[in-house]
Design an enzyme around this catalytic site. Sequence first.
Site, mmCIF file in Angstrom:
data_model
loop_
_atom_site.group_PDB
_atom_site.id
_atom_site.type_symbol
_atom_site.label_atom_id
_atom_site.label_comp_id
_atom_site.label_asym_id
_atom_site.label_seq_id
_atom_site.Cartn_x
_atom_site.Cartn_y
_atom_site.Cartn_z
ATOM 1 N N LYS A 71 0.759 -1.337 -0.106
ATOM 2 C CA LYS A 71 0.138 -0.198 0.002
ATOM 3 C C LYS A 71 0.976 1.338 0.129
ATOM 4 O O LYS A 71 1.801 1.436 0.907
ATOM 5 C CB LYS A 71 -0.788 -0.036 1.381
ATOM 6 C CG LYS A 71 -1.848 1.224 1.276
ATOM 7 C CD LYS A 71 -2.555 1.072 2.595
ATOM 8 C CE LYS A 71 -3.870 2.181 3.006
ATOM 9 N NZ LYS A 71 -4.466 1.818 4.055
ATOM 10 N N SER A 122 -9.307 1.961 3.455
ATOM 11 C CA SER A 122 -8.240 2.547 2.692
ATOM 12 C C SER A 122 -7.176 1.733 1.839
ATOM 13 O O SER A 122 -6.419 2.180 0.919
ATOM 14 C CB SER A 122 -7.732 3.667 3.497
ATOM 15 O OG SER A 122 -6.775 3.003 4.472
ATOM 16 N N SER A 168 -9.672 -0.763 7.415
ATOM 17 C CA SER A 168 -8.959 -0.485 6.310
ATOM 18 C C SER A 168 -8.327 -1.721 5.389
ATOM 19 O O SER A 168 -7.979 -1.713 4.179
ATOM 20 C CB SER A 168 -7.925 0.598 6.244
ATOM 21 O OG SER A 168 -8.750 1.966 6.433
#
Length: 462
Positions: free
Chosen positions: A71, A146, A170
Amino acid sequence: MNVTLLPAVEQLRLLEQRSISPAELAEEYIRQIERLNPQLNALIEFDAERVRSEARAAKTGPLAGLPITVKSSIEVNGYRCEIGSALNRGHVAHEDAEAVVRLRRAGATVLGTTNCPEFLMAYETDNLLYGRTSNPWNLEHSAGGSSGGEAAAIAAGLSACGLGSDSGGSVREPAHFCGIASLKPTTGRVPARGHRPPSVGPFSILGAVGPMARTISDVALLFRTLCVQDPLDPESAPISNRELRLDDVKGIPIGWFEDDGLTPVTPETRQAVRDAAVALERQGFNVQPFRPTALEEARRLWSNFFVQCGEMFYREAIEGREHQLSPVFRGFLDIARSEKPLTADSLLRAWAECDMVRHKLLAEMQAFPILLCPVCAVPAFRHGEREWTVEGQSVRYLDAMRYTQWFNLFASPAAVIPVARSAQGMPIGVQIAGRPFEDEAVLAVAAAVEREFGFQPPPMCL
C-alpha cells in the site's frame, strides 16, 4: 489456473521445486499487471524493469522470489509515498518501512505500490493524483478503502499478497469487498514504523499494518514473517509467533452474531455468518450465539478518535489548501465538522473511557474469546454511493462500516475470509475477531472457516 492466482504458499512450493524461477514468476505478474491494471487502477507505481532486476537478484528465505505489493502509505525505498494526496505530490520514500525490510529480508520481490484514498480517511479508494480503483468483480463498484488498491491487486492476481494498514477496517473492508483474506493484527505485533502518517496518539491504539492475501494460509505466512518485536517502536510487544494445536483452538468458545442490534445487514450477509457458524460447528468447534453489550460504546469512541482527532491532525497541513483536496477527503471533513468539536476536557474523558470500554469488552469476552460476525452491513457498493436501504431501514456510510470499527478501538486482532456472494454476485466475507495478542487463535479459526469456503477468482481473471 493462471499461476498468479494460486495461493502464495503454492507459488513458493513451485519456486522451491524449481518448477518456475523467480524471474519467470515475475514475468507472469508483469503480464497480469499490464493486462488488467489499466481497468482496475490498483497499482499506481509499477516499473517492469525494476521488478525484473529485483527478481533476478532474489535472495534465499521463506518468501524467496515471491512477488508482493505494498500500500502506498507504507514506505518503499525509491517509490512515491504520497498518501493519495496532491498536497504530497512527488514525495518519494528514501528507505523501507520496517515491515517491508522484513519481507525483503525473507526474499520477497516488490512489484509496486497500490492506490489509497487521500490521507487514508475513506472506505473508497479514489484521489486526485491517480483516480479511483475499481473492484475486479464489477468495475462499477468500489474496491473499498483505504487499502482498496491492495485488495483489488491481490484479488485479480496482480500480486501474490501484500501489506495494507487498518485504523477502522482498512484491510478488512477491502478484503470483504474484493473476496480475499486479511488480518488486522493486534496493535504492535506487526511493525508500523515507516507508515505514513505515523501511528501516534489515538492511532497508536486504532492503527495496524496488516497482511492481505487470497488465503488465510498466505496471511498467516506473512504474519509469521513479520511478527517479531521492533525495538524502536514503543507499541511493539515482545511476542513472536506461537504455534497452536488445532484441538486446543477447538476448545475455545466462539460467540457469533448476525448484527449489532442497531444497524441491519443484508440477508446474504446474515446467511454468510450463519453458514460460517455451521461450518465451524461441523468441524467440532464450540459455537454459540453471543453479542457483547459494549459494541456501541466502542463505536462511538472510535468515531471520536478516528474521525474527529483525524481531522484535527490534518487541520494545519490543509489550512489554506482545501481547494487541492479530493471530493472523498472533503466528504470526510464534512462528517468530522458536523460533530461537536472536541475540547481538552472531552478528549481526556474519551481517552479515559476508552480504557474502561476496553476493560468491559475483555470481561465480556472471557466467556467467548473468539467472535464471528459480519464485516460490513453491505457488500461492495457502487462508486460514490453513501447510503443504502437494508431491511427497510436507511443505512448511512459510516454506520454500514461499524462492524470493523469496534476492534480498532479494542486494538484486537480481526481476520476476514470470503464466504458468499450477494444477489448481484459481489463477494461477502465474515469476520473472526479475538482478544488482544491472540492473533494465532483468530487465524486458526479463520483457516477452519476457509476450509469450507475461500477464495474464488473474479470473472475478469478467467
